[in-house]
Scaffold this active site. Structure first.
Site, PDB file in Angstrom:
ATOM      1  N   TYR A   1      -5.153   1.180  15.613  1.00 33.79           N
ATOM      2  CA  TYR A   1      -3.946   1.168  16.445  1.00 33.79           C
ATOM      3  C   TYR A   1      -4.264   0.861  17.896  1.00 33.79           C
ATOM      4  O   TYR A   1      -3.686  -0.001  18.505  1.00 33.79           O
ATOM      5  CB  TYR A   1      -3.224   2.516  16.352  1.00 33.79           C
ATOM      6  CG  TYR A   1      -2.540   2.731  15.006  1.00 33.79           C
ATOM      7  CD1 TYR A   1      -1.220   2.365  14.820  1.00 33.79           C
ATOM      8  CD2 TYR A   1      -3.231   3.281  13.933  1.00 33.79           C
ATOM      9  CE1 TYR A   1      -0.587   2.548  13.596  1.00 33.79           C
ATOM     10  CE2 TYR A   1      -2.603   3.466  12.704  1.00 33.79           C
ATOM     11  CZ  TYR A   1      -1.287   3.096  12.543  1.00 33.79           C
ATOM     12  OH  TYR A   1      -0.670   3.262  11.327  1.00 33.79           O
TER      13      TYR A   1
ATOM     14  N   ARG B   1       0.852  -1.191   0.000  1.00 38.12           N
ATOM     15  CA  ARG B   1       0.000   0.000   0.000  1.00 38.12           C
ATOM     16  C   ARG B   1       0.891   1.246   0.000  1.00 38.12           C
ATOM     17  O   ARG B   1       1.667   1.455   0.930  1.00 38.12           O
ATOM     18  CB  ARG B   1      -0.921  -0.004   1.229  1.00 38.12           C
ATOM     19  CG  ARG B   1      -1.753   1.246   1.282  1.00 38.12           C
ATOM     20  CD  ARG B   1      -2.689   1.337   2.483  1.00 38.12           C
ATOM     21  NE  ARG B   1      -3.274   2.664   2.445  1.00 38.12           N
ATOM     22  CZ  ARG B   1      -3.476   3.438   3.494  1.00 38.12           C
ATOM     23  NH1 ARG B   1      -3.207   3.001   4.717  1.00 38.12           N
ATOM     24  NH2 ARG B   1      -3.984   4.639   3.355  1.00 38.12           N
TER      25      ARG B   1
ATOM     26  N   GLU C   1      -3.845  -0.233   7.895  1.00 40.91           N
ATOM     27  CA  GLU C   1      -2.688   0.149   8.725  1.00 40.91           C
ATOM     28  C   GLU C   1      -2.865  -0.446  10.111  1.00 40.91           C
ATOM     29  O   GLU C   1      -3.962  -0.436  10.658  1.00 40.91           O
ATOM     30  CB  GLU C   1      -2.581   1.671   8.929  1.00 40.91           C
ATOM     31  CG  GLU C   1      -1.995   2.434   7.796  1.00 40.91           C
ATOM     32  CD  GLU C   1      -1.937   3.931   8.075  1.00 40.91           C
ATOM     33  OE1 GLU C   1      -1.780   4.325   9.248  1.00 40.91           O
ATOM     34  OE2 GLU C   1      -2.070   4.689   7.113  1.00 40.91           O
TER      35      GLU C   1
ATOM     36  N   ASN D   1      -7.870   1.637   9.467  1.00 45.45           N
ATOM     37  CA  ASN D   1      -6.578   1.765  10.149  1.00 45.45           C
ATOM     38  C   ASN D   1      -6.845   1.684  11.638  1.00 45.45           C
ATOM     39  O   ASN D   1      -7.635   2.477  12.169  1.00 45.45           O
ATOM     40  CB  ASN D   1      -5.932   3.123   9.850  1.00 45.45           C
ATOM     41  CG  ASN D   1      -5.482   3.245   8.398  1.00 45.45           C
ATOM     42  OD1 ASN D   1      -5.518   2.273   7.645  1.00 45.45           O
ATOM     43  ND2 ASN D   1      -5.055   4.434   8.020  1.00 45.45           N
TER      44      ASN D   1
ATOM     45  N   HIS E   1      -3.192  10.935   0.862  1.00 43.15           N
ATOM     46  CA  HIS E   1      -2.731  10.665   2.225  1.00 43.15           C
ATOM     47  C   HIS E   1      -2.203  11.987   2.796  1.00 43.15           C
ATOM     48  O   HIS E   1      -1.009  12.144   3.065  1.00 43.15           O
ATOM     49  CB  HIS E   1      -1.658   9.571   2.231  1.00 43.15           C
ATOM     50  CG  HIS E   1      -1.457   8.902   3.551  1.00 43.15           C
ATOM     51  ND1 HIS E   1      -1.605   7.543   3.751  1.00 43.15           N
ATOM     52  CD2 HIS E   1      -1.118   9.393   4.755  1.00 43.15           C
ATOM     53  CE1 HIS E   1      -1.349   7.244   5.013  1.00 43.15           C
ATOM     54  NE2 HIS E   1      -1.049   8.357   5.652  1.00 43.15           N
TER      55      HIS E   1
ATOM     56  N   GLU F   1      -7.878   8.226   6.148  1.00 44.38           N
ATOM     57  CA  GLU F   1      -8.232   8.791   7.449  1.00 44.38           C
ATOM     58  C   GLU F   1      -8.773  10.213   7.389  1.00 44.38           C
ATOM     59  O   GLU F   1      -8.121  11.169   7.843  1.00 44.38           O
ATOM     60  CB  GLU F   1      -7.017   8.751   8.384  1.00 44.38           C
ATOM     61  CG  GLU F   1      -6.480   7.373   8.650  1.00 44.38           C
ATOM     62  CD  GLU F   1      -5.427   7.357   9.753  1.00 44.38           C
ATOM     63  OE1 GLU F   1      -5.035   8.435  10.227  1.00 44.38           O
ATOM     64  OE2 GLU F   1      -5.020   6.252  10.163  1.00 44.38           O
TER      65      GLU F   1
END
Ligand code: GAL
Length: 665
Positions: free
Chosen positions: A440, A160, A531, A438, A211, A257
């Site tokens: 985390y 990616r 991600e 994504n 991005h 995002e």
């Protein structure tokens, strides 16, 4: 004294064990809607916090992880991910490419603002002029072959990357005149090389169109994402990319995002470009703030802008400053839908690729401590769902169902922009090919109580506004650890090497189930984790926070939620071979998250089709510069002009994990 249980981790063999799974068979790889057989998934309504027996202790060496302590917790052999599972790593143009002004590339907002305010970016070596920006970064513009070698080590079948809009269209405006695009040919050549090199190496390109590196010219012209004109400019640029690269690129991510882009870039002030803010007190910068207008709110003025054609909610043709992130989000979501529309109408049938959006957001875990009553827990589950709707659904509902969640509209009241019927139509299903997520970290969520024990109520329709909704949201989440948005919410697990980043593996499973439950039957080719990763803890963030984490969770009678670590794994620049290259904390991170992803697939029946680790290489970590390393490949940015790539242990670990946990064709 710190008591360290090395890598005491919660492998929630069941963040969702309470779920009753009728049919655990995997969804077919082709075109299948999300598994509808899961009767009661671990979405926000039924997140099971692991009990003591369900907590598996894993010791954190590579060997141990490979030995798979996880297996001992399961009776049957592991069910593997399917052979066509998309496996790889992710990067973004501004973070890795460098060559910021080479071969005709135009300035992006990130070039402009890092050059204007270098002190906003962390740097351990300010004598090095490239240390506070992406001027050179990993120099992937010249060293892409080296990156491919790293992909091979982790056995990537996908990569990616993102395309720099201003490398193709320096002033941001893509136009086709007499059948010819006004493109910067050298930029096209570069991405052709990237795509062809990947294909030669049997790695499938997954390209992100945006991005965060908006062409600066568009910011100056009309305020970038604050203006409705950004929608069509983005769609035109996207059209060029589909037309030029779409014969070879079969996976497109429109926007990365939107929440971070808009909230960090347009609400929080210094930090992320273009450094605008809502007039709240901007968060404090640790370094010198010369040149940053911290008093006045926003750091930079732009000319008058029409935020949104025909918007009735706004008296002037410009949104109040306090709503900039809301309007940025609105425009960016419509821009996404318009780009998808172009792809679907003109290219998809012939090119046969898939297109979707990548959104971010922490799964919300219902608050629970020793004193929580069953009634309170039930209520917290509801609140977790509301919090997830506000944090995630705001961005994932429009491209799925065509509108913002009702609860978000209610909380925002008249401050919420409204999609027109045509926009709703364009948005609905615009990420139905796949949804990129994504992920985390995790947040607790609860409905807090007043001193007299009654619940704090959400604002009524009349009171609902941007301020009340946001304040309510963040204050609840930040209980006990600070105040306002800038606190680190009482997240779970240990503090990784970035302030907001904590390790709590089950979050990925909870979140995957939340999406699967919410969009049942609406996502044709599943969810892709676009991600996931961590910065190894370092001296700056780890020690204090680790103590807080441990003591904090002990104080609430939930020590199992603390995930602590040994000092020897704390990243130490002077110990390259040891703590940086031998990145045990990161290995443990990947082991936990991947196991939870596998369980979401194997046990909960979630249709998850891919995993892109963040990141392939250490790179320019936005306002944290080169001081925070998310990579699985080490680069010495300050001293090594060659930008030599040195693989870390985690890269090998992922290669091994792939062989053991994904069916091999
Ligand atoms: C994501 C972002 C990436 C990277 C990562 C780690 O939010 O998309 O560009 O910076 O976080 O911070």
């Amino acid at each position: 004294m710190k008591t360290l249980s090395v890598f005491t981790t919660l492998l929630a063999v069941t963040a969702a064990k309470k779920c009753i799974v009728k049919d655990t068979s995997a969804p077919a790889a082709d075109d299948v809607a999300l598994n509808s057989e899961v009767e009661d998934v671990a979405g926000a309504d039924d997140v099971a916090v692991p009990s003591d027996e369900e907590i598996v202790e894993v010791t954190g060496s590579l060997e141990d992880v490979e030995d798979s302590s996880v297996e001992s917790a399961e009776e049957t052999p592991k069910k593997k991910l399917p052979a066509d599972f998309k496996w790889g790593a992710a990067t973004a143009a501004y973070q890795v490419e460098g060559a910021w002004n080479e071969d005709g590339r135009g300035e992006s907002v990130w070039d402009h603002f890092t050059h204007l305010y270098p002190k906003n970016v962390e740097s351990g070596d300010r004598t090095n002029p490239d240390s506070t920006n992406g001027n050179v970064a990993c120099d992937s513009y010249h060293k892409f072959d080296e990156d491919v070698k790293m992909m091979k080590i982790m056995k990537a079948n996908h990569y990616r990357f993102s395309i720099s809009w201003s490398r193709l269209f320096p002033d941001g405006e893509a136009k086709k005149v007499n059948g010819k695009w006004n493109v910067n040919e050298k930029g096209t050549q570069y991405y052709n090389m990237v795509i062809d090199t990947l294909l030669e190496n049997e790695i499938t390109p997954l390209a992100t169109l945006y991005h965060w590196d908006l062409p600066y010219a568009l910011h100056e012209k009309y305020g970038g994402w604050l203006d409705y004109r950004s929608q069509d400019d983005f769609a035109k640029y996207a059209e060029y990319c589909f037309e030029t690269f779409g014969d070879r690129v079969k996976g497109w991510i429109t926007i990365n995002e939107p929440w971070v882009n808009c909230v960090s870039g347009y609400r929080l002030g210094p930090g992320k470009a273009p450094y605008r803010c809502t007039g709240e007190a901007p968060r404090k910068l640790q370094n010198d703030t010369t040149g940053l207008d911290l008093e006045g709110g926003c750091s930079y003025e732009i000319g008058p802008s029409q935020y949104y054609k025909g918007a009735e909610v706004l008296p002037a043709n410009r949104a109040p400053q306090r709503l900039e992130d809301v309007w940025c989000s609105h425009n960016i979501l419509i821009a996404h839908a318009k780009a998808v529309n172009v792809y679907r109408k003109k290219f998809q049938k012939k090119q046969k690729g898939l297109i979707g959006i990548t959104i971010d957001g922490e799964a919300q875990i219902p608050w629970q401590d020793a004193n929580t009553t069953p009634e309170e827990l039930e209520n917290n589950k509801k609140y977790a769902n509301l919090a997830a709707e506000f944090r995630i659904g705001w961005y994932s509902d429009p491209p799925m169902v065509g509108d913002y969640p009702a609860s978000v509209k209610q909380r925002m009241g008249k401050d919420m922009p409204v999609f027109t019927p045509e926009e709703k139509k364009l948005l609905k299903g615009s990420s139905s090919d796949f949804l990129g997520w994504n992920t985390y970290t995790a947040h607790w969520a609860e409905q807090v109580k007043n001193e007299d024990g009654t619940y704090v109520q959400p604002p009524t329709d009349d009171e609902a506004s941007f301020e009340t909704s946001k304040q309510d949201m963040w204050d609840d989440n930040c209980r006990g650890r600070g105040e306002g948005w800038s606190c680190i919410p009482p997240t779970l697990g240990s503090q990784a090497g970035s302030s907001w980043n904590t390790k709590y593996g089950p979050t990925i499973r909870v979140g995957l189930n939340w999406f699967a439950d919410r969009y049942k039957g609406l996502i044709k080719n599943g969810i892709i984790i676009t991600e996931n990763g961590c910065a190894q803890p370092n001296y700056k963030v780890s020690r204090a926070n680790d103590l807080v984490t441990k003591e904090y969770f002990e104080s609430i009678g939930q020590p199992e939620y603390a995930d602590t670590y040994d000092e020897s794994i704390i990243e130490d620049e002077s110990n390259i071979e040891g703590s940086i290259i031998n990145d045990e904390y990161r290995i443990d991170w990947y082991a936990q998250y991947l196991e939870n992803l596998r369980l979401a697939y194997a046990e909960d029946g979630v249709d998850v089709r891919g995993y892109m680790a963040w990141s392939l290489v250490d790179n320019f970590e936005w306002e944290n510069g080169y001081e925070t390393r998310f990579g699985m490949t080490y680069i010495d940015f300050y001293n090594d002009d060659e930008r030599t790539r040195i693989p870390k242990k985690s890269l090998e670990f992922l290669g091994q994990w792939y062989l053991e946990n994904v069916e091999q064709a």
